[in-house]
Motif scaffolding. Structure first.
Motif, short mmCIF file in Angstrom:
data_model
loop_
_atom_site.label_atom_id
_atom_site.label_comp_id
_atom_site.label_asym_id
_atom_site.label_seq_id
_atom_site.Cartn_x
_atom_site.Cartn_y
_atom_site.Cartn_z
N GLN A 181 9.47 -2.44 -5.41
CA GLN A 181 9.45 -1.05 -5.84
C GLN A 181 10.28 -0.88 -7.13
O GLN A 181 11.13 -1.70 -7.45
CB GLN A 181 9.98 -0.14 -4.75
CG GLN A 181 9.00 0.09 -3.61
CD GLN A 181 7.82 0.96 -3.99
OE1 GLN A 181 7.90 1.78 -4.92
NE2 GLN A 181 6.70 0.80 -3.28
N PRO A 212 10.11 6.64 -9.46
CA PRO A 212 9.01 6.98 -8.54
C PRO A 212 8.78 5.87 -7.51
O PRO A 212 8.97 4.69 -7.80
CB PRO A 212 7.80 7.12 -9.48
CG PRO A 212 8.38 7.38 -10.83
CD PRO A 212 9.68 6.63 -10.88
N HIS A 213 8.38 6.27 -6.32
CA HIS A 213 7.96 5.31 -5.29
C HIS A 213 6.46 5.11 -5.47
O HIS A 213 5.69 6.07 -5.57
CB HIS A 213 8.27 5.84 -3.89
CG HIS A 213 7.95 4.86 -2.81
ND1 HIS A 213 8.84 3.90 -2.39
CD2 HIS A 213 6.81 4.67 -2.08
CE1 HIS A 213 8.29 3.16 -1.44
NE2 HIS A 213 7.06 3.61 -1.23
N LEU A 214 6.02 3.86 -5.50
CA LEU A 214 4.63 3.54 -5.83
C LEU A 214 3.86 3.11 -4.59
O LEU A 214 4.38 2.37 -3.74
CB LEU A 214 4.59 2.44 -6.87
CG LEU A 214 5.41 2.69 -8.15
CD1 LEU A 214 5.31 1.48 -9.09
CD2 LEU A 214 4.95 3.96 -8.85
N ALA A 215 2.60 3.53 -4.51
CA ALA A 215 1.73 3.18 -3.40
C ALA A 215 0.74 2.11 -3.83
O ALA A 215 0.22 2.13 -4.96
CB ALA A 215 0.98 4.41 -2.90
N ASP A 216 0.45 1.17 -2.95
CA ASP A 216 -0.55 0.14 -3.22
C ASP A 216 -1.90 0.79 -3.51
O ASP A 216 -2.21 1.88 -3.03
CB ASP A 216 -0.73 -0.78 -2.01
CG ASP A 216 0.53 -1.54 -1.64
OD1 ASP A 216 1.46 -1.59 -2.47
OD2 ASP A 216 0.57 -2.07 -0.51
N ALA A 256 -2.74 6.94 -10.74
CA ALA A 256 -2.63 7.44 -9.37
C ALA A 256 -1.17 7.65 -8.95
O ALA A 256 -0.89 8.49 -8.09
CB ALA A 256 -3.30 6.47 -8.40
N ASN A 257 -0.26 6.89 -9.56
CA ASN A 257 1.14 6.92 -9.11
C ASN A 257 2.08 7.70 -10.01
O ASN A 257 3.18 8.07 -9.56
CB ASN A 257 1.66 5.49 -8.97
CG ASN A 257 1.26 4.83 -7.67
OD1 ASN A 257 1.84 5.09 -6.63
ND2 ASN A 257 0.22 3.99 -7.73
N LEU A 258 1.69 7.96 -11.24
CA LEU A 258 2.55 8.69 -12.17
C LEU A 258 1.83 9.95 -12.65
O LEU A 258 0.60 10.04 -12.55
CB LEU A 258 2.93 7.82 -13.36
CG LEU A 258 3.71 6.53 -13.05
CD1 LEU A 258 3.97 5.75 -14.34
CD2 LEU A 258 5.02 6.84 -12.34
N PHE A 314 -4.11 2.41 -11.28
CA PHE A 314 -2.90 2.42 -10.45
C PHE A 314 -1.83 3.31 -11.07
O PHE A 314 -1.20 4.12 -10.38
CB PHE A 314 -2.39 0.98 -10.31
CG PHE A 314 -1.09 0.84 -9.57
CD1 PHE A 314 -1.08 0.67 -8.20
CD2 PHE A 314 0.12 0.88 -10.25
CE1 PHE A 314 0.12 0.53 -7.51
CE2 PHE A 314 1.32 0.74 -9.58
CZ PHE A 314 1.32 0.57 -8.20
N VAL A 345 2.24 -3.61 -4.21
CA VAL A 345 3.57 -3.51 -4.80
C VAL A 345 4.50 -4.47 -4.07
O VAL A 345 4.75 -4.33 -2.86
CB VAL A 345 4.11 -2.07 -4.70
CG1 VAL A 345 5.51 -1.99 -5.32
CG2 VAL A 345 3.17 -1.10 -5.41
#
Length: 346
Positions: free
Chosen positions: A39, A26-30, A162-164, A159, A36
């Motif tokens: 990545q 996955p690409h993660l967002a701050d 929100a990202n996974l 975090f 981050v």
């Protein structure tokens, strides 16, 4: 003929697991105070576990073990086998490493991947430094802010959610740790029982009122092998000596178990086995067991149910387990059992 063969090879390549677009991590967002800095990248060809790094103003300058980067915190995530092939959401367990370990050590990866295979469980291993002690330090001094608890509970958890594709509820979140991480798991669960439905300790030092535990912790703070630069012995919990030891007394997980009511609680420990073989690891485990016994007694006094695997020299717990402190076979069996508790299969 040659063109047909080439086309067939291309089709096979594009349809292979390693060529799928959904096979990238996955690409993660701050967010939530985290930036981050690297990545995610898969750690090996199995593509279940990835590592990324973040920076945070809560712990801007952690002490470093060899190979760690200044100001960057590695976080390791192990996904279910089918994560990239479905849109399902998954429960999460947070696994806190011990001292002087790190989240990206290979043995932690092995333990987690074996225990969670086929379970649908996401496991997150955040950096706790060689000596972070999963606490907001009271006297960090020149080290600057060392707010590990705030970093993990108020930044890493939201975090990740929100990202996974997580099930972001207390009922679907567990926390467990080994050694220093066992302390951290109980410490966090007691401070934030609204976040976790299960908590576990693998040979954790749970009794901060125990003089031997205090000596062990203060030694990690002044020992260069625990990370550089070193810090003062009173950096985390203040002075360990009466009458200035109020923080140690107040933060002792063994003595705050009432806050775990309604949670699935599990303790795992050996007795060190043969004390003449690997005596340092044997003594560490033997002393950790004493803190588990105090914790168990206090849980019983509070009328809180719990699981306790007190497996002695390990011979009856798992093949190869010797009952010592950092024995991978023992920790593997601990994690296997805890995962079954979390997933309702114990």
């Amino acid at each position: 003929m040659i063109r047909t063969l080439a086309t067939a090879v291309l089709v096979m390549a594009l349809s292979s697991p390693q060529a799928r677009a959904d096979d990238a991590p996955p690409h993660l967002a701050d967010g939530f105070g985290l930036t981050v800095t690297n990545q995610p990248r898969w750690v090996d060809e199995t593509r279940r576990t990835f590592v990324f790094s973040v920076s945070t103003n809560q712990v801007p300058a952690p002490t470093l073990l060899p190979g760690q980067e200044p100001g960057r915190h590695a976080v390791v995530v192990t996904l279910p086998e089918d994560y990239g092939r479905t849109s399902d959401r998954h429960p999460v367990q947070y696994y806190l490493h011990g001292h002087p370990d790190r989240p990206d050590s290979q043995w932690n990866q092995r333990v987690v991947e074996k225990a969670t295979a086929g379970t649908g469980l996401i496991t997150v291993q955040p950096n706790g430094s060689g000596r972070g002690w999963y606490s907001n330090w009271v006297n960090p001094g020149a080290a600057g802010p060392q707010n590990w608890e705030t970093f993990h509970l108020e930044q890493v958890i939201p975090f990740v959610d929100a990202n996974l594709r997580t099930k972001a509820s207390r009922a679907d979140r567990a926390i467990v740790g080994h050694s220093m991480g066992g302390f951290g798991a109980f410490h966090y669960a007691e401070h934030r029982p609204d976040l976790f439905s299960h908590v576990g300790s693998f040979s954790g030092g749970l009794d901060l009122r125990n003089s031997e535990v205090r000596a062990a912790i203060t030694t990690t703070l002044v020992n260069p092998a625990s990370g550089t630069p070193t810090v003062n012995a009173d950096a985390v919990f203040g002075s360990p000596f009466w009458p200035f030891d109020g923080v140690w007394n107040a933060q002792s997980p063994a003595h705050n178990v009432g806050r775990l009511r309604g949670m699935g609680v599990a303790l795992y420990t050996g007795n060190g086995g043969d004390l003449t073989v690997n005596p340092v690891q044997a003594v560490l485990e033997n002393r950790a067991r004493e803190t588990a016994l105090v914790t168990a007694a206090n849980l019983r006094a509070e009328g809180i149910g719990f699981h306790f695997s007190d497996y002695g020299d390990g011979s009856g717990w798992a093949p190869g387990c010797t009952g010592k402190h950092a024995d991978e076979a023992c920790v593997q069996a601990d994690m296997n059992h805890f995962v079954r508790l979390v997933t309702g299969h114990a």
